[in-house]
Design a protein around this motif. Structure first.
Motif, mmCIF file in Angstrom:
data_model
loop_
_atom_site.group_PDB
_atom_site.id
_atom_site.type_symbol
_atom_site.label_atom_id
_atom_site.label_comp_id
_atom_site.label_asym_id
_atom_site.label_seq_id
_atom_site.Cartn_x
_atom_site.Cartn_y
_atom_site.Cartn_z
ATOM 1 N N ALA A 1 47.410 44.663 51.336
ATOM 2 C CA ALA A 1 47.952 43.362 51.738
ATOM 3 C C ALA A 1 49.476 43.411 51.785
ATOM 4 O O ALA A 1 50.094 42.847 52.692
ATOM 5 C CB ALA A 1 47.488 42.282 50.778
ATOM 6 N N VAL A 2 50.095 44.103 50.797
ATOM 7 C CA VAL A 2 51.564 44.188 50.781
ATOM 8 C C VAL A 2 52.051 44.926 52.031
ATOM 9 O O VAL A 2 52.970 44.474 52.717
ATOM 10 C CB VAL A 2 52.059 44.879 49.488
ATOM 11 N N ARG A 3 51.415 46.031 52.345
ATOM 12 C CA ARG A 3 51.830 46.788 53.540
ATOM 13 C C ARG A 3 51.597 45.968 54.808
ATOM 14 O O ARG A 3 52.423 45.954 55.718
ATOM 15 C CB ARG A 3 51.058 48.102 53.619
ATOM 16 N N ILE B 1 43.404 39.721 50.160
ATOM 17 C CA ILE B 1 43.591 39.938 48.709
ATOM 18 C C ILE B 1 42.544 39.229 47.867
ATOM 19 O O ILE B 1 42.507 39.414 46.658
ATOM 20 C CB ILE B 1 44.991 39.496 48.227
ATOM 21 N N TRP C 1 39.454 48.162 53.255
ATOM 22 C CA TRP C 1 39.230 47.678 51.889
ATOM 23 C C TRP C 1 38.885 46.203 51.814
ATOM 24 O O TRP C 1 38.478 45.715 50.761
ATOM 25 C CB TRP C 1 40.465 47.960 51.022
ATOM 26 N N THR D 1 45.270 44.806 47.267
ATOM 27 C CA THR D 1 46.593 44.227 47.040
ATOM 28 C C THR D 1 47.650 45.090 47.717
ATOM 29 O O THR D 1 48.553 44.586 48.390
ATOM 30 C CB THR D 1 46.885 44.106 45.533
ATOM 31 N N LEU D 2 47.523 46.404 47.537
ATOM 32 C CA LEU D 2 48.478 47.313 48.171
ATOM 33 C C LEU D 2 48.388 47.215 49.704
ATOM 34 O O LEU D 2 49.411 47.138 50.391
ATOM 35 C CB LEU D 2 48.179 48.748 47.719
ATOM 36 N N CYS E 1 46.514 37.441 55.020
ATOM 37 C CA CYS E 1 46.818 38.078 53.741
ATOM 38 C C CYS E 1 45.882 37.533 52.662
ATOM 39 O O CYS E 1 45.355 38.282 51.835
ATOM 40 C CB CYS E 1 48.273 37.814 53.393
ATOM 41 N N LEU F 1 50.698 43.537 41.748
ATOM 42 C CA LEU F 1 50.804 45.000 41.824
ATOM 43 C C LEU F 1 51.483 45.562 40.578
ATOM 44 O O LEU F 1 51.073 46.587 40.051
ATOM 45 C CB LEU F 1 51.614 45.417 43.055
ATOM 46 N N ARG G 1 49.276 45.784 37.594
ATOM 47 C CA ARG G 1 48.255 46.824 37.717
ATOM 48 C C ARG G 1 48.842 48.231 37.592
ATOM 49 O O ARG G 1 48.272 49.088 36.954
ATOM 50 C CB ARG G 1 47.566 46.663 39.065
ATOM 51 N N TYR G 2 49.986 48.452 38.220
ATOM 52 C CA TYR G 2 50.525 49.816 38.297
ATOM 53 C C TYR G 2 51.803 50.024 37.477
ATOM 54 O O TYR G 2 52.309 51.148 37.413
ATOM 55 C CB TYR G 2 50.782 50.197 39.760
ATOM 56 N N GLU H 1 38.095 53.551 42.200
ATOM 57 C CA GLU H 1 37.429 52.627 43.122
ATOM 58 C C GLU H 1 37.365 53.176 44.546
ATOM 59 O O GLU H 1 36.835 52.535 45.434
ATOM 60 C CB GLU H 1 38.112 51.264 43.096
ATOM 61 N N ARG I 1 39.574 39.846 47.631
ATOM 62 C CA ARG I 1 38.808 40.893 46.962
ATOM 63 C C ARG I 1 39.761 41.600 46.002
ATOM 64 O O ARG I 1 40.620 42.380 46.421
ATOM 65 C CB ARG I 1 38.267 41.875 48.001
ATOM 66 N N GLU I 2 39.597 41.306 44.711
ATOM 67 C CA GLU I 2 40.651 41.682 43.768
ATOM 68 C C GLU I 2 40.514 43.100 43.250
ATOM 69 O O GLU I 2 40.104 43.323 42.109
ATOM 70 C CB GLU I 2 40.664 40.691 42.609
ATOM 71 N N ILE I 3 40.834 44.068 44.095
ATOM 72 C CA ILE I 3 40.969 45.437 43.612
ATOM 73 C C ILE I 3 42.376 45.896 43.997
ATOM 74 O O ILE I 3 42.994 45.309 44.876
ATOM 75 C CB ILE I 3 39.890 46.380 44.202
ATOM 76 N N GLY I 4 42.857 46.937 43.288
ATOM 77 C CA GLY I 4 44.237 47.378 43.518
ATOM 78 C C GLY I 4 44.504 47.736 44.970
ATOM 79 O O GLY I 4 45.554 47.423 45.521
ATOM 80 N N ARG I 5 43.527 48.392 45.615
ATOM 81 C CA ARG I 5 43.752 48.873 46.973
ATOM 82 C C ARG I 5 43.954 47.727 47.958
ATOM 83 O O ARG I 5 44.725 47.855 48.902
ATOM 84 C CB ARG I 5 42.573 49.746 47.443
#
Lengths: 498, 126
Positions: free
Chosen positions: A164-166, A153, A244, A161-162, A149, B103, B106-107, B124, A155-159
């Protein structure tokens, strides 16, 4: 020479120490340290492999001199050593081959922490490979999950993080089931070390009433590790996770982390349950069917993907399916094929994930197929490396994928019933055709000129990229051309297991 | 069947807790509720392990009044395993909470489906 018996422990303890050490280094130092350290570990593990091959037996290292059933043990046989060697070679290649991307994808102040995580992950991979104790396996399995994990994460972009959560949610479900399985086995046997546990299971199964609870425990454990390694239908987290992450992470996650869970599972079947007992369980048939479904659906999803990384990730799901199919076929030959495929897939997939970002870099930084047209001409080296790994994935002779597919075919013919054999051969043929279709389609795209009038100036790479890629290509060819030697090592290792 | 369940009510409760937690972790869309589910699931496993490791009438494995017979004490290993499991569970919860905070910042939502939809619209996407 007996000093070599300490080396497996060294690989774990030194990696944990290196993880901490990297936090005080600067990013560049941590990077070089990690690469040199992986080479050092490779040397240690090579010594262990040589030792086990020379003596022809495995050895057990008893922690703190507390003998079984009280103490904790690690065990080294030929199979563990050769798997550890594979992990280290792929780790080294991923770390060195992807380090330019680490500088661009990761914040400067966090690069040293990234390499710290890689070292901790090395400790977890080594511990899970060597362990002779199920609970130690669980603890390092969680460390592996957390570090996976972490490298995702960073690499700090939103995708990411998402993703990583999944990834974490699926992994936590898997870990909890694995723990429940281990607890149930501990409950019925009273041991956590693999050898006494197996002895107890041997006594317990004499009473048919105990078989159901044993099947339940092994089933829960299998589902747990199946979820974690991406068995059908639990593979939907793969594309986002691999797609990602920074290339080094994607390569490690797809090539090593899922394989480590699989190796632990195989080890449990052989060393805890006993392979004869496992052959009689219905779980074997379930794994065969799910493995085949994984192959077909993974390949179909890869066919539909519009982005090269998603295609490669879905193809990973199909390849995991192959390994489960090998386990499902069963017998020594089925497991040999499955373990050989762990090798073939690890060297091939890491190469693919290190190549695709290079192709994207010369295609407006996009992984979409339409933008990648002609990228093999703009970056010739990456194009060739992609082609080598794609050929291996398809199963062209000389490459690793060919040997493993032949082995699955032979395993099905020799070990299974006629019905199983027909099913496996059909799935192999179907999957190879699908693989060939989407990989050759991609290769043609990479070598089609997008703008015929314009002169292309190819990109040149540093040695830091070429060396690991040549190493992986050599490993791929070695597996393809010298499969007999590797198969011999795997079989010797499996004999030491039983 | 019912008698067996009643006789082993601790284990039955542990498995029910595990099931509740597992379902929450899998099906809840809210991230915090998912995490609560994860902790319930882990608690179920720990309860199972602790109840299996306990034998009525015996004491914690610390020698008292010079009694040396092992039959007077319970096995310390299950308790040790529970403690290790708790440490793992706490660290996993911490990292998941950190991810949830990231999260949310961000969202601005905790619903995983909404986050997924929002992330798809981001520039992105390569």
């Amino acid at each position: 020479m007996d000093f070599i018996r300490n080396f497996p422990l060294f690989t774990i303890v030194l990696s944990l120490f290196s993880g901490v050490l990297c936090t005080v280094f600067k990013g560049r130092t941590a990077r070089i340290y990690t690469a040199v350290y992986e080479c050092f570990l490779t040397a240690l593990v090579s010594c262990v492999l040589w030792y086990t091959m020379k003596t022809g037996t495995s050895f057990t290292y008893v922690m703190g001199e507390f003998p079984a059933p009280w103490g904790n043990e690690i065990r080294a046989g030929t199979l563990e050593a050769v798997i550890a060697l594979l992990f280290l070679v792929v780790l080294f290649s991923s770390v060195v081959g992807g380090w330019n991307f680490v500088s661009t994808d990761i914040d400067e102040s966090k690069i040293n922490l990234y390499y710290g995580l890689i070292n901790l992950m090395t400790a977890a991979l080594m511990a899970m490979t060597w362990t002779n104790d199920l609970f130690t396996g669980y603890v390092f399995l969680e460390i592996l999950t957390l570090t996976s994990c972490g490298i995702l994460i960073v690499r700090e972009i939103g995708r990411t993080t998402l993703a990583a959560v999944r990834y974490m949610i699926m992994n936590l479900l898997g870990s909890a089931l694995f723990l429940l399985g281990v607890v149930l086995l501990y409950d019925i046997t009273g041991h956590l070390l693999m050898v006494p546990m197996r002895e107890q299971i041997g006594l317990l199964i004499q009473d048919p009433g105990n078989r159901m609870i044993l099947t339940l425990a092994v089933g829960i454990l299998t589902i747990g590790l199946g979820i974690k390694s991406g068995l059908f239908p639990f593979y939907f987290w793969m594309p986002d996770t691999y797609g990602w992450a920074t290339p080094t992470s994607a390569s490690i996650l797809s090539a090593l982390v899922s394989k480590c869970y699989l190796f632990l599972l195989i080890k449990i079947y052989w060393r805890v349950v006993g392979i004869d007992m496992f052959q009689q369980m219905p779980i074997r048939n379930l794994l065969l069917v799910l493995g085949m479904c994984g192959i077909v659906f993974g390949s179909l999803s890869a066919l539909r993907a519009g982005n090269i990384n998603r295609m490669t990730a879905f193809s990973s799901a199909a390849q995991i399916g192959y390994i489960y199919m090998g386990i499902g076929i069963g017998g020594e030959i089925g497991y040999t094929a499955a373990i050989f495929h762990i090798f073939a897939h690890a060297v091939t997939k890491s190469m693919l994930f290190l190549t695709t970002p290079r192709l994207a870099a010369v295609s407006e930084d996009s992984l979409l197929f339409r933008k990648l047209t002609g990228s093999g001409l703009r970056d010739k080296n990456a194009g060739i490396y992609f082609m080598v790994s794609a050929f291996s994935m398809i199963g062209i002779p000389m490459f690793a994928g060919f040997s493993s597919k032949i082995m699955f075919g032979v395993a099905a013919v020799r070990a299974g019933s006629v019905r199983e054999m027909v099913m496996v051969i059909i799935v192999l043929a179907l999957s190879s055709s699908l693989n060939a279709y989407y990989f050759i389609r991609t290769i043609i795209r990479l070598y089609t000129r997008s703008d015929p009038g314009r002169r292309v100036r190819p990109v040149r790479h540093r040695l830091s990229y070429n060396i690991p890629m040549i190493l992986l290509t050599a490993a791929n060819l070695l597996l393809g051309l010298g499969s007999v030697a590797i198969v011999d090592m795997i079989q010797r290792g499996l004999e030491m297991f039983s | 069947m019912l008698q067996n369940l009643l006789a082993n009510y601790e284990e039955a409760v542990a498995i029910i807790l595990f099931g509740i937690g597992f379902t929450m972790l899998l099906f809840q869309r809210n991230l915090v509720k998912k995490l609560i589910g994860m902790n319930i699931m882990d608690t179920g496993t720990f309860l199972f392990l602790a109840s299996m490791g306990y034998i009525a009438g015996r004491k914690a494995p610390i020698v008292t009044n010079g009694v040396m017979e092992t039959s007077a004490y319970i096995n310390p290993v299950p308790a040790g395993l529970v403690l290790t499991g708790i440490v793992v569970s706490v660290s996993v919860t911490a990292i998941m909470l950190a991810l949830t905070v990231r999260l949310y910042k961000r969202y601005h939502t905790l619903n995983l489906d909404d986050i997924y939809v929002l992330s798809k619209h981001q520039a992105e996407d390569r």
